[in-house]
Design a protein around this motif. Structure first.
Motif, mmCIF file in Angstrom:
data_model
loop_
_atom_site.group_PDB
_atom_site.id
_atom_site.type_symbol
_atom_site.label_atom_id
_atom_site.label_comp_id
_atom_site.label_asym_id
_atom_site.label_seq_id
_atom_site.Cartn_x
_atom_site.Cartn_y
_atom_site.Cartn_z
ATOM 1 N N ARG A 32 0.850 -1.195 0.170
ATOM 2 C CA ARG A 32 -0.135 0.003 -0.033
ATOM 3 C C ARG A 32 0.707 1.203 -0.015
ATOM 4 N NH1 ARG A 32 -4.806 1.787 4.362
ATOM 5 N NH2 ARG A 32 -5.244 3.652 3.469
ATOM 6 N N GLY A 33 1.898 1.303 0.713
ATOM 7 C CA GLY A 33 2.854 2.262 0.666
ATOM 8 C C GLY A 33 3.501 2.590 -0.522
ATOM 9 N N ASN A 34 3.777 1.641 -1.233
ATOM 10 C CA ASN A 34 4.204 1.809 -2.514
ATOM 11 C C ASN A 34 3.223 2.493 -3.626
ATOM 12 O OD1 ASN A 34 7.141 1.047 -2.849
ATOM 13 N ND2 ASN A 34 6.260 -1.045 -2.170
ATOM 14 N N ALA A 35 2.109 2.154 -3.439
ATOM 15 C CA ALA A 35 0.971 2.518 -4.190
ATOM 16 C C ALA A 35 0.805 4.049 -3.856
ATOM 17 C CB ALA A 35 -0.357 1.788 -3.979
ATOM 18 N N GLN A 36 0.828 4.448 -2.527
ATOM 19 C CA GLN A 36 0.651 5.786 -2.029
ATOM 20 C C GLN A 36 1.767 6.961 -2.697
ATOM 21 O OE1 GLN A 36 0.626 4.906 2.148
ATOM 22 N NE2 GLN A 36 -1.344 5.217 2.315
ATOM 23 N N ALA A 37 3.046 6.056 -2.744
ATOM 24 C CA ALA A 37 4.131 6.933 -3.121
ATOM 25 C C ALA A 37 3.888 7.198 -4.692
ATOM 26 C CB ALA A 37 5.384 6.005 -2.826
ATOM 27 N N ALA A 38 3.458 5.994 -5.506
ATOM 28 C CA ALA A 38 3.356 6.216 -7.050
ATOM 29 C C ALA A 38 2.126 7.162 -7.191
ATOM 30 C CB ALA A 38 2.851 4.731 -7.593
ATOM 31 N N ALA A 39 1.360 7.482 -6.156
ATOM 32 C CA ALA A 39 0.135 8.311 -6.719
ATOM 33 C C ALA A 39 0.628 9.795 -6.271
ATOM 34 C CB ALA A 39 -0.837 8.112 -5.833
ATOM 35 N N LEU A 40 1.734 10.085 -5.550
ATOM 36 C CA LEU A 40 2.242 11.289 -5.168
ATOM 37 C C LEU A 40 2.693 12.223 -6.287
ATOM 38 C CD1 LEU A 40 2.736 12.802 -2.547
ATOM 39 C CD2 LEU A 40 5.010 12.161 -2.551
ATOM 40 N N PRO A 41 3.228 11.768 -7.476
ATOM 41 C CA PRO A 41 3.408 12.964 -8.735
ATOM 42 C C PRO A 41 2.142 13.442 -9.157
ATOM 43 C CG PRO A 41 4.916 10.956 -8.580
ATOM 44 C CD PRO A 41 3.755 10.678 -7.597
ATOM 45 N N ALA A 42 1.282 12.722 -9.361
ATOM 46 C CA ALA A 42 -0.049 13.392 -9.779
ATOM 47 C C ALA A 42 -0.751 14.129 -8.917
ATOM 48 C CB ALA A 42 -1.134 12.210 -10.195
ATOM 49 N N ARG A 43 -0.602 13.840 -7.641
ATOM 50 C CA ARG A 43 -1.200 14.826 -6.576
ATOM 51 C C ARG A 43 -0.388 16.108 -6.514
ATOM 52 N NH1 ARG A 43 -0.927 11.982 -1.333
ATOM 53 N NH2 ARG A 43 -1.870 13.791 -0.570
ATOM 54 N N LEU A 44 0.686 16.163 -6.852
ATOM 55 C CA LEU A 44 1.752 17.330 -6.801
ATOM 56 C C LEU A 44 1.866 17.891 -8.168
ATOM 57 C CD1 LEU A 44 4.163 16.301 -4.090
ATOM 58 C CD2 LEU A 44 2.560 18.085 -3.855
ATOM 59 N N ALA A 45 1.264 17.455 -9.164
ATOM 60 C CA ALA A 45 1.282 17.870 -10.532
ATOM 61 C C ALA A 45 1.347 19.285 -10.703
ATOM 62 C CB ALA A 45 0.612 17.282 -11.567
ATOM 63 N N ASP A 46 0.615 20.355 -10.227
ATOM 64 C CA ASP A 46 0.615 21.458 -10.407
ATOM 65 C C ASP A 46 1.287 22.329 -9.501
ATOM 66 O OD1 ASP A 46 -1.591 21.195 -12.273
ATOM 67 O OD2 ASP A 46 -3.393 20.619 -11.044
ATOM 68 N N VAL A 47 1.938 21.748 -8.569
ATOM 69 C CA VAL A 47 2.745 22.364 -7.530
ATOM 70 C C VAL A 47 4.359 22.709 -8.064
ATOM 71 C CG1 VAL A 47 3.203 22.717 -5.157
ATOM 72 C CG2 VAL A 47 1.299 21.612 -5.633
ATOM 73 N N PRO A 48 4.669 23.704 -8.378
ATOM 74 C CA PRO A 48 5.929 23.699 -8.520
ATOM 75 C C PRO A 48 7.041 23.727 -7.393
ATOM 76 C CG PRO A 48 5.252 25.927 -8.415
ATOM 77 C CD PRO A 48 4.093 24.897 -8.301
ATOM 78 N N ILE A 49 7.906 22.758 -7.662
ATOM 79 C CA ILE A 49 8.866 22.087 -6.328
ATOM 80 C C ILE A 49 10.243 22.590 -6.640
ATOM 81 C CG2 ILE A 49 9.574 20.459 -4.895
ATOM 82 C CD1 ILE A 49 6.863 18.970 -5.400
ATOM 83 N N ALA A 50 10.696 23.637 -5.862
ATOM 84 C CA ALA A 50 12.080 24.053 -6.177
ATOM 85 C C ALA A 50 13.272 23.002 -5.445
ATOM 86 C CB ALA A 50 12.095 25.414 -5.527
ATOM 87 N N ALA A 51 12.811 22.400 -4.284
ATOM 88 C CA ALA A 51 13.765 21.571 -3.819
ATOM 89 C C ALA A 51 13.361 20.331 -2.850
ATOM 90 C CB ALA A 51 14.551 22.360 -2.763
#
Length: 228
Positions: A32-51
């Motif tokens: 389940r943790g791996n599935a949660q991690a795999a979903a993180l990029p889509a959840r943050l897709a609209d957020v520019p991350i500098a670091a």
């Protein structure tokens, strides 16, 4: 100042087994943790991350890897100050067994007085984590500007301690805060005060993208209209 996104690592094998992992090596994400991690990029897709800054522990590094894979050029820097609390002799023990330890009542009700045998105090844990946040805030703002967003992947007690500091809460109240595995908590730091904008969020995160602040850094009376 910068906005900090705090991601708790995804569900781990220790979480599933009911163990207090601490700094025990080899604690990985479960299915389940791996599935949660795999979903993180889509959840943050609209957020520019500098670091990206991460606890050096395996479960945190595994949590942010899909995000790093989705954003070529973005690298994670490890910082031991946001690593899990050093639970000392309690590390690797079952939580069900620890409930009978006299110290557990102190941990739950008076954590500022709690020090783990062979480990560290909860005061020291909070101090190092907050120091790391302040250091990275200044560094990210200097390199990327005051509207920059950066991400830290850490652990439940660390995130709760950082949130308590941001809210001006005494450490003795931090057990009232709850963050689920792979949840997102966000704190926007300004010159005069921090603002908690997300706590334990497991849903859409598009509203974390920087936008014009019409309040000038003041609290929104009535609660504000939210993300556009």
């Amino acid at each position: 100042m910068a906005t900090l996104i705090l991601v708790r690592h995804g569900r781990s094998t220790a979480n599933t087994a009911g163990l207090l992992a601490g700094w025990t090596p080899g604690v990985a994400l479960d299915e389940r943790g791996n599935a949660q991690a795999a979903a993180l990029p889509a959840r943050l897709a609209d957020v520019p991350i500098a670091a990206v800054v991460t606890s050096p522990l395996q479960r945190c590094r595994e949590t942010i890897q899909p995000l790093l894979d989705a954003r070529p050029g973005l690298e994670a820097q490890a910082d031991e100050r946001i690593g899990e609390c050093h639970y000392g002799d309690w590390s690797g023990r079952k939580l069900a067994e620890l409930t009978d330890e006299p110290l557990m009542k102190v941990v739950q009700q008076h954590p500022s007085a709690a020090a783990f045998p062979g480990g560290e105090s909860m005061r020291a844990m909070q101090a190092r984590a907050v120091e790391a946040v302040r250091d990275w805030n200044a560094r990210v703002e200097e390199e990327h500007g005051e509207d920059a967003v950066f991400l830290m992947c850490s652990h439940g007690d660390i995130i709760k301690a950082i949130v308590a500091d941001a809210l001006g809460m005494h450490l003795d109240l931090f057990q009232r805060i709850h963050v689920d595995p792979c949840s997102v908590t966000a704190v926007r730091y300004t010159r005069l005060r921090p603002y908690l904008t997300r706590l334990g969020d497991t849903g859409d995160l598009a509203g974390l993208a920087p936008r014009e602040d019409a309040t000038g850094g003041a609290g929104a009376v009535g609660g504000g209209a939210g993300a556009p």
